[in-house]
Design a protein around this motif. Structure first.
Motif, PDB file in Angstrom:
ATOM      1  N   HIS A 229      55.203  40.112  40.505  1.00  0.00           N
ATOM      2  CA  HIS A 229      53.994  40.558  41.341  1.00  0.00           C
ATOM      3  C   HIS A 229      53.523  39.964  42.337  1.00  0.00           C
ATOM      4  O   HIS A 229      52.609  39.949  42.770  1.00  0.00           O
ATOM      5  N   ARG A 230      54.162  38.783  42.339  1.00  0.00           N
ATOM      6  CA  ARG A 230      53.855  37.566  43.414  1.00  0.00           C
ATOM      7  C   ARG A 230      52.320  37.204  43.428  1.00  0.00           C
ATOM      8  O   ARG A 230      51.395  37.087  44.346  1.00  0.00           O
ATOM      9  N   SER A 231      51.835  36.927  42.198  1.00  0.00           N
ATOM     10  CA  SER A 231      50.303  36.911  41.781  1.00  0.00           C
ATOM     11  C   SER A 231      49.987  35.572  41.655  1.00  0.00           C
ATOM     12  O   SER A 231      49.140  35.259  41.298  1.00  0.00           O
ATOM     13  N   SER A 232      51.162  34.382  41.722  1.00  0.00           N
ATOM     14  CA  SER A 232      50.890  33.194  41.221  1.00  0.00           C
ATOM     15  C   SER A 232      50.164  32.422  42.567  1.00  0.00           C
ATOM     16  O   SER A 232      49.925  32.955  43.578  1.00  0.00           O
TER      17      SER A 232
ATOM     18  N   SER B 180      47.151  41.513  54.623  1.00  0.00           N
ATOM     19  CA  SER B 180      47.060  43.022  54.511  1.00  0.00           C
ATOM     20  C   SER B 180      48.022  43.636  53.313  1.00  0.00           C
ATOM     21  O   SER B 180      47.454  44.519  52.768  1.00  0.00           O
ATOM     22  N   GLU B 181      48.856  42.926  52.693  1.00  0.00           N
ATOM     23  CA  GLU B 181      49.376  43.227  51.384  1.00  0.00           C
ATOM     24  C   GLU B 181      48.506  43.293  50.339  1.00  0.00           C
ATOM     25  O   GLU B 181      48.418  43.952  49.569  1.00  0.00           O
ATOM     26  N   GLU B 182      47.723  41.929  50.301  1.00  0.00           N
ATOM     27  CA  GLU B 182      46.716  41.967  49.314  1.00  0.00           C
ATOM     28  C   GLU B 182      45.649  43.051  49.342  1.00  0.00           C
ATOM     29  O   GLU B 182      45.297  43.540  48.197  1.00  0.00           O
ATOM     30  N   ILE B 183      45.163  43.241  50.341  1.00  0.00           N
ATOM     31  CA  ILE B 183      44.097  44.334  50.605  1.00  0.00           C
ATOM     32  C   ILE B 183      44.549  45.686  50.144  1.00  0.00           C
ATOM     33  O   ILE B 183      44.039  46.307  49.381  1.00  0.00           O
ATOM     34  N   ASP B 184      45.991  46.072  50.711  1.00  0.00           N
ATOM     35  CA  ASP B 184      46.418  47.121  50.169  1.00  0.00           C
ATOM     36  C   ASP B 184      46.612  47.188  48.592  1.00  0.00           C
ATOM     37  O   ASP B 184      46.474  48.178  48.133  1.00  0.00           O
ATOM     38  N   ARG B 185      47.041  46.235  48.090  1.00  0.00           N
ATOM     39  CA  ARG B 185      47.342  46.188  46.581  1.00  0.00           C
ATOM     40  C   ARG B 185      45.793  46.243  45.715  1.00  0.00           C
ATOM     41  O   ARG B 185      45.840  46.881  44.960  1.00  0.00           O
ATOM     42  N   GLU B 186      44.855  45.755  46.311  1.00  0.00           N
ATOM     43  CA  GLU B 186      43.553  45.681  45.790  1.00  0.00           C
ATOM     44  C   GLU B 186      42.880  47.063  45.913  1.00  0.00           C
ATOM     45  O   GLU B 186      42.201  47.512  45.084  1.00  0.00           O
ATOM     46  N   THR B 187      43.135  47.810  47.189  1.00  0.00           N
ATOM     47  CA  THR B 187      42.250  48.941  47.311  1.00  0.00           C
ATOM     48  C   THR B 187      43.250  50.147  46.941  1.00  0.00           C
ATOM     49  O   THR B 187      42.578  51.274  46.699  1.00  0.00           O
ATOM     50  N   HIS B 188      44.644  50.263  46.498  1.00  0.00           N
ATOM     51  CA  HIS B 188      45.104  51.140  45.809  1.00  0.00           C
ATOM     52  C   HIS B 188      45.682  51.235  44.389  1.00  0.00           C
ATOM     53  O   HIS B 188      46.547  51.469  44.048  1.00  0.00           O
ATOM     54  N   VAL B 189      44.883  50.334  43.677  1.00  0.00           N
ATOM     55  CA  VAL B 189      44.883  50.356  42.237  1.00  0.00           C
ATOM     56  C   VAL B 189      44.740  51.495  41.572  1.00  0.00           C
ATOM     57  O   VAL B 189      43.610  52.049  41.644  1.00  0.00           O
ATOM     58  N   ALA B 190      45.555  52.117  41.001  1.00  0.00           N
ATOM     59  CA  ALA B 190      45.409  53.185  40.065  1.00  0.00           C
ATOM     60  C   ALA B 190      44.563  53.189  38.935  1.00  0.00           C
ATOM     61  O   ALA B 190      44.752  52.146  38.117  1.00  0.00           O
TER      62      ALA B 190
END
Length: 189
Positions: free
Chosen positions: A70-73, A179-189
């Motif tokens: 998930h490229r979270s490192s 923008s990917e980080e923001i998208d990932r954080e705001t679209h968590v189900a």
């Protein structure tokens, strides 16, 4: 093909992270119950710290692959962001390759220790006297899965490098953009 394998590895890692989180939550309840029973009833449930340590080790090892896929490192990316796409892709491949080498050495040592403890029936020097191969089985399996995921990523990145597909390399192993980080954080189900 690579995308399908990547999706399956992500599914496995997601399940493992949920199981590890549940194990950590149960461990927290056990330790809390131990502390309360010690304070109120002056009775201890020996082994709660030992069990929580085993669960933490296993959950952490299985979480490595989740963070990778998930490229979270965490990375220091101040210079990385000003480089071109091709140079970033090469650095991503180098970073994943070095991590694979490190994880391979770590996992090899862990496997040796697991086999030794299995063969000789080593147990913890605690009141539970846990056979060490049992918790190490979960820890080592997480490390092995991490090495497998890393090896898969290296192969995929090398194929992309040969094809000149630097965008896919960045999408698979690069540092996520803001923008990917923001998208990932705001679209968590």
């Amino acid at each position: 093909m690579f995308e399908t394998v990547h999706a399956r590895l992500m599914d496995i890692s997601r399940i493992a992270v949920w199981l590890g989180g549940a194990g950590l939550l149960v461990s927290a309840f056990i330790v809390t119950a131990d502390v309360i029973s010690r304070k109120i009833f002056n009775v201890t449930m020996s082994g709660s710290d030992e069990i929580s340590g085993y669960v933490f080790a296993a959950a952490t090892a299985w979480a490595y692959s989740f963070a990778l896929l998930h490229r979270s490192s965490i990375r220091i990316d101040s210079l990385y962001n000003v480089l071109g796409l091709k140079m970033r892709a090469v650095l991503d491949l180098l970073g994943i390759s070095l991590l694979l080498y490190y994880a391979y050495v770590l996992t090899g040592t862990a496997l040796e220790q697991f086999v030794y403890n299995w063969e000789y029936g080593a147990s913890a020097q605690t009141t539970l006297a846990t056979p060490l191969w049992i918790p190490q089985m979960f820890w080592v399996s997480g490390l092995c899965f991490f090495v497998f995921c890393l090896a898969f990523m290296v192969v995929w990145l090398v194929v992309c490098l040969v094809r000149g597909d630097f965008a896919t390399m960045n999408q698979v192993a690069g540092v996520p953009s803001i923008s990917e980080e923001i998208d990932r954080e705001t679209h968590v189900a």
